[in-house]
Design a protein around this motif. Sequence first.
Motif, PDB file in Angstrom:
ATOM      1  N   ARG A 172      -3.090  -1.059  -4.576  1.00 47.68           N
ATOM      2  CA  ARG A 172      -2.285  -2.084  -3.924  1.00 47.68           C
ATOM      3  C   ARG A 172      -2.301  -3.368  -4.751  1.00 47.68           C
ATOM      4  NH1 ARG A 172      -2.936  -6.626  -1.820  1.00 47.68           N
ATOM      5  NH2 ARG A 172      -5.179  -6.478  -1.918  1.00 47.68           N
ATOM      6  N   GLU A 192       0.677   4.013  -2.998  1.00 46.68           N
ATOM      7  CA  GLU A 192       0.337   5.422  -2.792  1.00 46.68           C
ATOM      8  C   GLU A 192       1.386   6.347  -3.394  1.00 46.68           C
ATOM      9  OE1 GLU A 192      -0.273   5.787   1.425  1.00 46.68           O
ATOM     10  OE2 GLU A 192      -2.183   4.698   1.350  1.00 46.68           O
ATOM     11  N   ARG A 193       2.650   5.966  -3.310  1.00 42.21           N
ATOM     12  CA  ARG A 193       3.721   6.790  -3.890  1.00 42.21           C
ATOM     13  C   ARG A 193       3.658   6.812  -5.422  1.00 42.21           C
ATOM     14  NH1 ARG A 193       5.689   5.217   0.987  1.00 42.21           N
ATOM     15  NH2 ARG A 193       7.178   6.593   2.037  1.00 42.21           N
ATOM     16  N   GLN A 249       0.827  -1.206   0.000  1.00 45.28           N
ATOM     17  CA  GLN A 249       0.000   0.000   0.000  1.00 45.28           C
ATOM     18  C   GLN A 249       0.862   1.258   0.000  1.00 45.28           C
ATOM     19  OE1 GLN A 249      -3.402   0.015  -0.289  1.00 45.28           O
ATOM     20  NE2 GLN A 249      -3.265   2.229  -0.485  1.00 45.28           N
ATOM     21  N   ASP A 250       1.958   1.250   0.757  1.00 44.95           N
ATOM     22  CA  ASP A 250       2.861   2.411   0.791  1.00 44.95           C
ATOM     23  C   ASP A 250       3.426   2.701  -0.592  1.00 44.95           C
ATOM     24  OD1 ASP A 250       2.535   2.712   3.555  1.00 44.95           O
ATOM     25  OD2 ASP A 250       4.266   1.424   4.020  1.00 44.95           O
TER      26      ASP A 250
END
Length: 170
Positions: A29, A23-24, A19-20
């Motif tokens: 995801r 988002e970037r 997910q990190d």
Amino acid sequence: MTLGETIKTKREELNWTQQDLAERLFVSRQTVCRWENGTRCPDLIMCKKIALALGISLDDLIPTDDPGNYAPATAPMVDLSCVKVMLTGVMLLLVGTFLIAADGGNMDISALLFFLGIGTFLVGLFIPMDGGKPVVNDALPQRKCPRCGKSHDFDYPKCPFCGYGEDGGL
């Protein structure tokens, strides 16, 4: 190491979740999951964004020793023979029309070329059709499922035989 393995390894080294990273990169995801599992392959522009986000070079991200299943998915190609026949018909139609307009030639040959052009155009328009659709070469690149070993179209998000590949390789 494959592209997906590289993404996963570098992401885990940074202690990022899928997910990190998603988002970037402004993706879902599930997209990151599919890249890591090898069921999807990011395009070149996205690979550059991934490399920048992970702090590695594009050369380090993309494997050069094992291309694996990363053949580009190609769109089906329309059979161009129908276009050639239609263009021939248009040319005959134009020559016939020119000869009729010039009215200096033999009217029988002018009319023959005119109607031959119409007929050729119609043949090119309707003969290559298969059930109302243009005949296409839809042989898409294939990939082999790591679980069941059967081949299926490259662009499927999961194996149609065993379901492997979607949502973390279930």
